[in-house]
Design a protein around this motif. Structure first.
Motif, PDB file in Angstrom:
ATOM      1  N   VAL A  49       1.534 -32.047 -44.134  1.00 31.14           N
ATOM      2  CA  VAL A  49      -0.141 -32.035 -43.975  1.00 31.14           C
ATOM      3  C   VAL A  49      -0.606 -31.065 -44.147  1.00 31.14           C
ATOM      4  CG1 VAL A  49      -0.816 -32.772 -41.850  1.00 31.14           C
ATOM      5  CG2 VAL A  49       1.556 -34.064 -42.985  1.00 31.14           C
TER       6      VAL A  49
ATOM      7  N   PHE B 197      -4.528 -31.272 -45.577  1.00 28.92           N
ATOM      8  CA  PHE B 197      -6.316 -30.755 -44.734  1.00 28.92           C
ATOM      9  C   PHE B 197      -6.776 -30.044 -45.624  1.00 28.92           C
ATOM     10  CE2 PHE B 197      -4.558 -34.199 -42.577  1.00 28.92           C
ATOM     11  CZ  PHE B 197      -5.413 -34.965 -42.206  1.00 28.92           C
TER      12      PHE B 197
ATOM     13  N   TYR C  57     -14.055 -32.826 -45.688  1.00 26.50           N
ATOM     14  CA  TYR C  57     -14.189 -34.076 -45.178  1.00 26.50           C
ATOM     15  C   TYR C  57     -14.740 -34.811 -44.671  1.00 26.50           C
ATOM     16  CZ  TYR C  57     -11.421 -35.608 -40.683  1.00 26.50           C
ATOM     17  OH  TYR C  57     -11.291 -36.245 -40.059  1.00 26.50           O
TER      18      TYR C  57
ATOM     19  N   LYS D  42     -16.369 -43.577 -33.521  1.00 25.13           N
ATOM     20  CA  LYS D  42     -15.975 -42.046 -32.713  1.00 25.13           C
ATOM     21  C   LYS D  42     -17.377 -42.541 -31.302  1.00 25.13           C
ATOM     22  CE  LYS D  42     -14.682 -39.821 -35.710  1.00 25.13           C
ATOM     23  NZ  LYS D  42     -14.630 -38.332 -37.576  1.00 25.13           N
TER      24      LYS D  42
ATOM     25  N   ALA E 166      -5.610 -31.965 -32.856  1.00 21.86           N
ATOM     26  CA  ALA E 166      -6.456 -32.136 -34.158  1.00 21.86           C
ATOM     27  C   ALA E 166      -8.224 -32.486 -34.365  1.00 21.86           C
ATOM     28  CB  ALA E 166      -5.638 -33.179 -34.052  1.00 21.86           C
ATOM     29  N   GLY E 167      -8.519 -31.391 -33.110  1.00 21.08           N
ATOM     30  CA  GLY E 167      -9.878 -32.390 -33.573  1.00 21.08           C
ATOM     31  C   GLY E 167     -10.688 -31.507 -34.604  1.00 21.08           C
ATOM     32  N   GLY E 168      -9.718 -30.706 -35.646  1.00 23.53           N
ATOM     33  CA  GLY E 168     -11.063 -30.772 -36.895  1.00 23.53           C
ATOM     34  C   GLY E 168     -11.853 -30.280 -37.071  1.00 23.53           C
TER      35      GLY E 168
ATOM     36  N   ASP F 136     -15.747 -33.565 -34.654  1.00 27.14           N
ATOM     37  CA  ASP F 136     -16.431 -34.573 -34.409  1.00 27.14           C
ATOM     38  C   ASP F 136     -16.664 -34.964 -32.404  1.00 27.14           C
ATOM     39  OD1 ASP F 136     -17.962 -35.261 -37.411  1.00 27.14           O
ATOM     40  OD2 ASP F 136     -16.869 -36.805 -37.309  1.00 27.14           O
TER      41      ASP F 136
ATOM     42  N   LEU G 114      -8.961 -27.866 -30.862  1.00 23.23           N
ATOM     43  CA  LEU G 114      -7.137 -27.382 -31.240  1.00 23.23           C
ATOM     44  C   LEU G 114      -6.875 -28.083 -32.296  1.00 23.23           C
ATOM     45  CD1 LEU G 114      -4.353 -26.352 -29.285  1.00 23.23           C
ATOM     46  CD2 LEU G 114      -3.494 -28.535 -30.999  1.00 23.23           C
TER      47      LEU G 114
ATOM     48  N   ASN H 268      -4.363 -26.571 -38.205  1.00 19.27           N
ATOM     49  CA  ASN H 268      -4.981 -25.892 -39.541  1.00 19.27           C
ATOM     50  C   ASN H 268      -6.400 -24.656 -39.681  1.00 19.27           C
ATOM     51  OD1 ASN H 268      -6.544 -25.919 -41.988  1.00 19.27           O
ATOM     52  ND2 ASN H 268      -5.294 -27.697 -42.814  1.00 19.27           N
TER      53      ASN H 268
ATOM     54  N   GLY I 197      -3.258 -24.598 -32.831  1.00 22.40           N
ATOM     55  CA  GLY I 197      -2.388 -25.161 -32.383  1.00 22.40           C
ATOM     56  C   GLY I 197      -1.783 -26.036 -32.762  1.00 22.40           C
TER      57      GLY I 197
ATOM     58  N   ALA J  86       0.303 -30.014 -32.312  1.00 20.33           N
ATOM     59  CA  ALA J  86      -0.083 -30.707 -30.931  1.00 20.33           C
ATOM     60  C   ALA J  86       1.399 -31.331 -30.298  1.00 20.33           C
ATOM     61  CB  ALA J  86      -0.399 -31.909 -31.633  1.00 20.33           C
TER      62      ALA J  86
ATOM     63  N   ARG K  71      -1.214 -39.850 -36.314  1.00 17.15           N
ATOM     64  CA  ARG K  71      -0.569 -40.489 -37.783  1.00 17.15           C
ATOM     65  C   ARG K  71       0.312 -39.510 -38.440  1.00 17.15           C
ATOM     66  NH1 ARG K  71      -5.151 -40.944 -39.118  1.00 17.15           N
ATOM     67  NH2 ARG K  71      -5.699 -40.396 -41.919  1.00 17.15           N
ATOM     68  N   ASN K  72      -0.415 -38.084 -38.484  1.00 17.08           N
ATOM     69  CA  ASN K  72      -0.240 -36.639 -39.035  1.00 17.08           C
ATOM     70  C   ASN K  72       1.021 -36.201 -38.719  1.00 17.08           C
ATOM     71  OD1 ASN K  72      -2.266 -37.303 -41.176  1.00 17.08           O
ATOM     72  ND2 ASN K  72      -3.713 -36.653 -39.714  1.00 17.08           N
ATOM     73  N   CYS K  73       1.226 -36.016 -37.232  1.00 13.07           N
ATOM     74  CA  CYS K  73       1.970 -35.607 -36.400  1.00 13.07           C
ATOM     75  C   CYS K  73       4.121 -36.464 -36.553  1.00 13.07           C
ATOM     76  CB  CYS K  73       1.823 -35.792 -35.358  1.00 13.07           C
ATOM     77  SG  CYS K  73       0.507 -34.714 -35.188  1.00 13.07           S
TER      78      CYS K  73
HETATM   79  N1  SAM Z   1     -10.292 -35.048 -34.730  1.00 13.08           N
HETATM   80  C1  SAM Z   1     -11.577 -35.046 -36.383  1.00 13.08           C
HETATM   81  C2  SAM Z   1     -11.714 -36.756 -36.977  1.00 13.08           C
HETATM   82  O1  SAM Z   1     -11.637 -37.151 -36.063  1.00 13.08           O
HETATM   83  O2  SAM Z   1     -12.929 -35.990 -37.383  1.00 13.08           O
HETATM   84  C3  SAM Z   1     -10.106 -34.900 -37.549  1.00 13.08           C
HETATM   85  C4  SAM Z   1      -9.383 -35.902 -37.597  1.00 13.08           C
HETATM   86  S1  SAM Z   1      -8.146 -35.265 -39.428  1.00 13.08           S
HETATM   87  C5  SAM Z   1      -8.081 -36.873 -39.805  1.00 13.08           C
HETATM   88  C6  SAM Z   1      -7.111 -34.693 -38.599  1.00 13.08           C
HETATM   89  C7  SAM Z   1      -6.344 -33.419 -38.576  1.00 13.08           C
HETATM   90  O3  SAM Z   1      -5.252 -33.115 -37.489  1.00 13.08           O
HETATM   91  C8  SAM Z   1      -6.312 -32.518 -39.539  1.00 13.08           C
HETATM   92  O4  SAM Z   1      -8.107 -31.308 -39.561  1.00 13.08           O
HETATM   93  C9  SAM Z   1      -5.435 -31.556 -39.265  1.00 13.08           C
HETATM   94  O5  SAM Z   1      -5.488 -30.013 -39.650  1.00 13.08           O
HETATM   95  C10 SAM Z   1      -5.638 -32.289 -38.087  1.00 13.08           C
HETATM   96  N2  SAM Z   1      -3.334 -32.251 -37.614  1.00 13.08           N
HETATM   97  C11 SAM Z   1      -2.395 -32.297 -38.417  1.00 13.08           C
HETATM   98  N3  SAM Z   1      -1.397 -32.232 -37.770  1.00 13.08           N
HETATM   99  C12 SAM Z   1      -1.459 -31.733 -36.627  1.00 13.08           C
HETATM  100  C13 SAM Z   1      -0.805 -31.290 -35.590  1.00 13.08           C
HETATM  101  N4  SAM Z   1       0.296 -32.011 -35.850  1.00 13.08           N
HETATM  102  N5  SAM Z   1      -1.154 -30.186 -34.910  1.00 13.08           N
HETATM  103  C14 SAM Z   1      -2.876 -30.107 -34.186  1.00 13.08           C
HETATM  104  N6  SAM Z   1      -3.349 -30.908 -35.440  1.00 13.08           N
HETATM  105  C15 SAM Z   1      -2.921 -31.891 -36.312  1.00 13.08           C
END
Ligand code: SAM
Length: 253
Positions: free
Chosen positions: A17, A21, A28, A44, A63-65, A68, A91, A94, A121, A123, A144-146
């Motif tokens: 994962v 990213f 992105y 959003k 997972a704020g990326g 947004d 938080l 990546n 950090g 999640a 869903r990435n966790c």
């Molecule tokens: N929240 C933002 C948005 O809506 O545009 C970003 C969504 S992006 C699809 C998913 C994000 O989840 C990525 O930035 C990725 O690095 C992060 N991510 C994936 N696994 C994670 C974890 N275990 N803990 C924290 N962040 C995580």
């Protein structure tokens, strides 16, 4: 690299994962617009309006990326309440995604204020965050990435103040058969091609499509939210755009 994850041991999922990213970080935001035809902005916006934060709200956006949700939240507080005391902690696991987020905030009045902070950090284990700290916890297109959704929910519950709200925006399951077949065609045939053209990275977007398919249905996910201790109102979720996306919410009472 194969990102389908079908035969990938759990221990490797996090790394993969991370790699996805890492590959897509700089592209992105453009990709989000291209793949969703801009509709992710409406989802959003609706998410923030549903939250309707009051003055001084403390938000943890996991997972704020690229930021947004945190940005939409602070803008809402400013525009609706003239409030500059709201605070967002962004938080993400990546560093590259977080870096893109930081650069975006650097161009805003929030930069170098206590209104926004950034943290790397996981999640599933928010060890740097004390219990009972935040009014709202958000996770948008991240859960869903966790690997362990239950651990993410448990940490959300722990870090929220009593009375605090968990809010999640995530892809859901489409019930309508006609819409569902069009959507499947679009996501399996077209999205990876857009990924190839814009980000030269078909595999990462193939993974994203797979991860959407594997994520639990709206009712299953609502059950998991309840199992973590949250109180939900009604069904606990709202379908957006035929259930392509769902907004789940629960309260720590
Ligand atoms: N929240 C933002 C948005 O809506 O545009 C970003 C969504 S992006 C699809 C998913 C994000 O989840 C990525 O930035 C990725 O690095 C992060 N991510 C994936 N696994 C994670 C974890 N275990 N803990 C924290 N962040 C995580």
């Amino acid at each position: 690299t194969h990102f389908g994850f079908k035969n990938v041991p759990e221990s490797m999922k996090e790394n993969l994962v991370g790699q996805v990213f890492e590959n897509v970080a700089t592209k992105y935001d453009v990709m989000n617009d291209a793949m969703s035809l801009g509709v992710h902005r409406l989802w959003k916006d609706h998410f923030i309006r549903t939250m309707s934060p009051g003055p001084g709200t403390k938000l943890l956006d996991v997972a704020g990326g690229t930021g947004d949700i945190a940005m939409g939240f602070l803008n809402y507080c400013k525009e609706i309440h003239g409030d500059t005391s709201a605070q967002a902690t962004l938080l993400d696991i990546n560093p590259k995604m977080l870096e893109v987020g930081k650069n975006r905030f650097a161009k805003t009045p929030y930069n170098h204020t206590s209104q926004v902070t950034f943290e790397i950090g996981n999640a599933e284990n928010l060890s740097s965050i004390p219990s009972n700290t935040f009014d709202v916890y958000t996770i948008a297109f991240g859960i869903r990435n966790c690997t362990h959704i239950d651990r993410v929910l448990r940490e959300a519950y722990r870090t929220l103040k009593p009375g605090g709200r968990f809010m999640c925006l995530e892809f859901g399951k489409v019930q309508n058969p006609l819409i569902s077949s069009i959507y499947n065609l679009y996501s399996f045939q077209i999205i990876p091609v857009i990924g190839q053209i814009i980000a030269a990275d078909k595999d990462s977007y193939q993974y994203l499509v797979e991860s959407i398919r594997r994520f639990p249905s709206q009712d299953q996910f609502a059950e998991m939210i309840k199992d973590a201790g949250f109180t939900i109102v009604g069904d606990g979720w709202e379908d957006l755009t035929f259930g392509i996306v769902a907004l789940h919410s629960g309260f720590k009472l």
